[in-house]
Design a protein around this motif. Sequence first.
Motif, mmCIF file in Angstrom:
data_model
loop_
_atom_site.group_PDB
_atom_site.id
_atom_site.type_symbol
_atom_site.label_atom_id
_atom_site.label_comp_id
_atom_site.label_asym_id
_atom_site.label_seq_id
_atom_site.Cartn_x
_atom_site.Cartn_y
_atom_site.Cartn_z
ATOM 1 N N UNK B 289 -49.971 -61.012 8.224
ATOM 2 C CA UNK B 289 -49.000 -60.313 7.372
ATOM 3 C C UNK B 289 -47.716 -60.038 8.152
ATOM 4 N N UNK B 290 -47.907 -59.625 9.409
ATOM 5 C CA UNK B 290 -46.739 -59.369 10.267
ATOM 6 C C UNK B 290 -45.920 -60.644 10.414
ATOM 7 N N UNK B 292 -45.799 -63.165 8.431
ATOM 8 C CA UNK B 292 -45.169 -63.533 7.157
ATOM 9 C C UNK B 292 -43.902 -62.707 6.932
ATOM 10 N N UNK B 293 -43.894 -61.463 7.446
ATOM 11 C CA UNK B 293 -42.680 -60.649 7.294
ATOM 12 C C UNK B 293 -42.938 -59.190 6.964
ATOM 13 N N UNK B 294 -44.220 -58.771 7.005
ATOM 14 C CA UNK B 294 -44.497 -57.348 6.754
ATOM 15 C C UNK B 294 -43.979 -56.528 7.928
ATOM 16 N N UNK B 295 -43.384 -55.380 7.611
ATOM 17 C CA UNK B 295 -42.845 -54.528 8.683
ATOM 18 C C UNK B 295 -43.911 -53.544 9.138
ATOM 19 N N UNK B 298 -44.874 -50.781 6.854
ATOM 20 C CA UNK B 298 -45.658 -51.198 5.680
ATOM 21 C C UNK B 298 -47.144 -51.308 6.033
#
Lengths: 235, 378
Positions: B289-290, B292-295, B298
């Motif tokens: 997820x990180x 892919x672009x999760x901050x 989040x």
Amino acid sequence: MMGNIAIKANALVKWFGEGETKTTAVKSASFEANFGELLYIVGPSGSGKTTLLSMISGILKPNEGNVLVDGKNIWEMKSDDIADLRLHKIGFVFQDYHLFPRLTTVENVAIPLILKKMDWNEALKVAMEYLEIVGLKDRAQLPPVKLSGGEQQRVAIARAIAGHPDILIFDEPTASLDGDTGRKIVEFVKTKILNAQRSVIIVTHDSRIYEYADSIMKMEDGKIIGFERNTVTTP
Amino acid sequence: MSGILKIALKLLVNDKSKFIALLVGITFAVFLMIMMMSMFSGILARSSSSVYNVGAKIWVMDPAVNNATSSIPMPDYVLSTARSINGVKYAVPIYFGNALVKLKSGAYQAVSVVGLDDATLYGRPELTEGNIEDIYAENAFFVVKDAEFKKLESPTVGTEFEINDHRGLIVGVAKVASSGLFGIPTLYTTYNRAITYIPSMRFTTSYILIEPKHENDIPYIQQQVKKLGYQALTRDQFVQKISDFYTFQTGLGMNVLMMTAISFIVGLSISGQTFYTFILENLERFGALKAIGAKGHELISMILFQASFTAVLGYGLGVGLASGLIILARLRLPSYAAQVTYFNLTFAFVMVLIMAGVSSYIGVRKVLQIQPFDIFRG
């Protein structure tokens, strides 16, 4: 956009450890990946392919050099901005897919859209369209563990393209697949996913799929030792 | 609910075995904590039942008295002096004692006897049957209809019994706010009859009940009583003194504290361990997820939501289970001394939040440490 250039890497250097344990994984690597191009990064294990891939995709900070995406040096951005860049510009297909087994196939595909704050139902609707593209619409409500390796790979591709990225990055996409399925996957990427507005970079050491590449960049011992246009006709 | 939290919820509840293990751990811990504290609260409330039932504003007693049923009789001059203190509206004696009653069936039953001041009947209970003036009739007693009432073979007005070889007659049935702690029935009579029928020591006044003219007079009254070598406590102070006795001098408080601590540790261990395993199993996906672009914030919100959701649900189930068990126990044992208080609920909730906090802290640390690069490296 920088003309036709999707990513431009300039003199990237990455080392791990300090002193006697210092190992340089990538040594002054420079290259460009273009839109509409399927670029392979190939080389033996330990040659620095994955490290290079991580640096150009905003995951691993280089010790030296820079990476330009849309003309901006991504390593001068704040970490949240880099995360946003990954979310909006880059799609990843991991070697082990990293699909969520507790979510349905369509929910997995919807993840980048949900991270982009799209409404849940709308995200599932859009994700379904991408599942249709990869030919798995009928498997939408199944958990990924119920799918074959090739199908999981296609779900991972659907997830990667669902965010509508300009750059798609594949890490060893055929490593867990048999030769026939691996070829089908790459053929699918070449014919259905790659387009003039998108650049696809594949890290692999699977020579069985070299024939699909537009360009092949060879690495060895952390260095780029060759960059050639593929002259083999794509099947 | 935002999409990212919906993903977090699905990841949590779709992993049924771990979700159930988490819920069971927290529910069990909450159940144990609520039960232990409720029983303790019930015991404390019952231990002060006489104080609540009599309802006097000020109680005068020997300073060595530490609970209402173990009074130390005081000489008569204390009553006289109390009546002469400025600010005292009136002061009356009250007697607390125990006796054996021989029932119609021939069985003996221990009873608690309260002797009310003959002139005022101050501290009398509310009658549900009979007339208050009948208490002055020969051998007259009121019986309290509480959970122990049946132990006197459910007497009615007119029922006769023997009390310390004296004839006793029920002339009224009363109700009180709270039953006693020791499971024995209660009889009320006049002060003089009580000290006549029940063997006493040289002094007979168990407590002196004072009604002050004004609330502001209480400190002065307390001061004057103290000069006599006795202690005047307000109702709340007396209740607190009794609570302190049971909490700190009987071992009861320490036992409850230990059981509550053990319940918390068990709950924390189960939930912490299970949540940690859950995070470890999903660690690579969080890394993905990180990538892919999760901050970071989040991912933290996902973990906090998962921990809070489980904690609140487990808390609700635990409270429901404990309350249900107390209700069931009351159906079978009317005198079951357990009560769920707001303090118990709040305390258990805080403990559950700590469990959720500790569990999620471990998870958050792990998830923040995982680097997307590790996902690429496999």
